[in-house]
Design an enzyme around this catalytic site. Structure first.
Site, PDB file in Angstrom:
ATOM      1  N   ASN A 289      -9.835   4.961   6.185  1.00  0.00           N
ATOM      2  CA  ASN A 289     -10.014   3.619   6.740  1.00  0.00           C
ATOM      3  C   ASN A 289     -11.218   3.642   7.672  1.00  0.00           C
ATOM      4  O   ASN A 289     -11.255   4.410   8.628  1.00  0.00           O
ATOM      5  CB  ASN A 289      -8.769   3.176   7.492  1.00  0.00           C
ATOM      6  CG  ASN A 289      -7.629   2.914   6.534  1.00  0.00           C
ATOM      7  OD1 ASN A 289      -7.822   2.314   5.486  1.00  0.00           O
ATOM      8  ND2 ASN A 289      -6.448   3.388   6.865  1.00  0.00           N
ATOM      9  N   ARG A 291     -12.424   1.777  10.032  1.00  0.00           N
ATOM     10  CA  ARG A 291     -12.256   0.744  11.066  1.00  0.00           C
ATOM     11  C   ARG A 291     -11.281   1.253  12.120  1.00  0.00           C
ATOM     12  O   ARG A 291     -10.675   2.305  11.945  1.00  0.00           O
ATOM     13  CB  ARG A 291     -11.672  -0.512  10.428  1.00  0.00           C
ATOM     14  CG  ARG A 291     -10.384  -0.196   9.682  1.00  0.00           C
ATOM     15  CD  ARG A 291      -9.662  -1.415   9.192  1.00  0.00           C
ATOM     16  NE  ARG A 291      -8.646  -1.090   8.216  1.00  0.00           N
ATOM     17  CZ  ARG A 291      -7.440  -0.619   8.478  1.00  0.00           C
ATOM     18  NH1 ARG A 291      -7.065  -0.410   9.724  1.00  0.00           N
ATOM     19  NH2 ARG A 291      -6.571  -0.347   7.518  1.00  0.00           N
TER      20      ARG A 291
END
Ligand code: ADP
Length: 450
Positions: A289, A291
């Site tokens: 991910n 983020r």
């Protein structure tokens, strides 16, 4: 450093980003849909711009409205939070074309990690352990069967364009292969418009363990230990903790340094999470991910590092403010996701909060945009807040969590608080003995009945 950051998100993460900006002395712009005009981040931001009607595609995902809001307010950077446009490489490029900084990784890295096959190939090339399986997409049934025999049954067939747990089918043996393949392909086609699938060994009782990393984009990267997010329902995380009760110090060091080295070699910029399934002492990469994540506070609590602050500073061109040696893991932290849902049926329960009393005391943190009189709108996810508790040991953390949960009062809507009050008293949870299937099995066996 930036003068003004536009926060392209809502809910608790918009507030979390706003807090970091304020502490850095950066002016803030909130954007909101017409359903969110009473939201906490809107009230606390220096400026606020309404960007459209309630449906996310018309507001929080509306790139031209967001660009207009940047233009009107003169924001020089955008923080995307999580969800919405946070992993949209095109959005990052469009901002760049307009001279606005996307507070996140380089677009090329978002793109690679957003493509499951490319992500897995990249991870493998960088020395990250991956689940045994096909090297790329598999189109022929015969080839699929050959690969499945080679890695051994059971296998899982996954959509290359997948996400959100969709388009995955398990085949326990050879007889189940052709049906599993055709169902996975047609589900993938229907959900993502692409019927490409790939094959992996199916792990039967894994834990979900993820490593938090942060890179400067110039070849330096540091890991901040792991989070254990094995407690899941329908592939959604419910309870997260750091460190994992399942890892020993040498396993932690091994996977952490592998990930940090890989991200340094990639030239990764900003915060990211590399997710693994963990079984019998082995780690298997599933995805990255690119983020900030919902569960980042448990890492903050045990490292005393403000991840959002670091993320903003690095996007602004600053150096990492610490080295690997500076990262000391201290104590234990647990996060409970307090959703506006019935704790037994998980049916969403939006509506007006008539009472909101949060727990306090040493080691207790509540990250929430909710307040007494606030109405949770029905249009978005049901996260009402996160209770994060820190203790010197896992035992102290559990005792503190138990009393914090008992202090928490929410009226007017249903929440998942009763689920956590049950979990914190459960012997398996107390011993840290749970894998990714544990919660669903317990719920099926009546954990929340009566
Ligand atoms: P998505 O992007 O759709 O969420 P992931 O690849 O991240 O897909 O997998 C989601 C979940 O599916 C994992 O957290 C795990 O519960 C299960 N899963 C994925 N791959 C495997 C595997 N090889 N063996 C067992 N379970 C798996």
């Amino acid at each position: 450093m930036f003068d003004k950051v536009l926060i392209a998100n809502r809910g608790e993460i918009a507030l979390r980003v706003l807090r970091a900006c304020k502490e850095l002395g950066i002016a803030t712009v909130a954007v909101h849909s017409t359903a969110d005009s009473e939201a906490m981040h809107v009230k606390l931001a220096d400026e606020a711009v309404c960007i459209g009607p309630p449906p996310a595609r018309d507001s929080y995902l509306n790139v031209s409205q967001l660009l207009a809001a940047c233009e009107i307010t003169g924001a020089d950077a955008v923080h995307p939070g999580y969800g919405f446009l946070s992993e949209n490489a095109r959005f990052a490029e469009i901002l760049d074309d307009h001279g606005i900084v996307f507070i996140g990784p380089k677009a090329e890295h978002i793109r690679i990690m957003g493509d499951k096959i490319a992500a897995k190939q990249t991870a493998k090339r960088l020395g990250i352990p991956v689940v045994p399986g096909s090297d790329g997409g598999v189109s022929e049934d015969g080839e699929a069967l050959r690969i499945a025999r080679e890695i051994g049954f059971p296998v899982i067939i996954k959509a290359a364009a997948g996400g959100g747990g969709r388009g995955m089918k398990v085949a326990l043996n050879e007889d189940e292969m052709s049906v599993a393949l055709s169902t996975a392909r047609s589900e993938a086609k229907a959900a993502f418009g692409d019927d490409a699938v790939y094959i992996e060994k199916y792990l039967q009782k894994p834990r979900h363990i993820e490593v938090q990393v942060i890179g400067d984009g110039r070849g330096k990267a540091v890991h901040l230990g792991e989070r254990d997010c094995s407690l899941q329902r329908r592939h959604q995380k419910v309870w997260e903790e750091a460190p994992s009760p399942a890892l020993n110090a040498s396993e932690r060091e091994r996977i952490g340094s592998t990930v940090a080295k890989a991200m340094a070699d990639l030239g990764y910029l900003g915060v990211g999470t590399v997710e693994f399934l963990y079984e019998d002492g082995e780690f298997y990469f599933i995805e990255m991910n690119t983020r900030i994540q919902v569960e980042h506070p448990v890492t903050e609590m045990i490292t005393d590092i403000d991840l959002v602050n670091e993320q903003i500073r690095i996007a602004g061109g600053a150096e990492l403010s610490f080295t690997q040696d500076d990262v000391k893991l201290n104590g234990h932290a647990i996060e409970c996701r307090i959703n506006a849902e019935n704790a037994a049926t998980f049916r969403p329960s939006p509506g007006k909060i008539t009472q909101w009393h949060v727990p306090g005391g040493l080691g207790v943190r509540v990250d929430s945009h909710a307040y007494q009189g606030y109405t949770i709108p029905p249009y978005y996810d049901s996260l009402a807040g996160k209770l994060i508790v820190h203790g010197k040991t896992r035992t102290e953390c559990l005792m503190r969590l138990r009393r914090a949960l008992d202090e928490f009062v929410v009226d007017g809507i249903e929440t998942t608080l009763p689920l956590f009050r049950t979990l914190v008293r459960n012997p398996d949870m107390q011993d840290g003995r749970y894998d990714i299937h544990w919660l669903e099995k317990q719920l099926a066996d009546g954990l929340m009945d009566d």
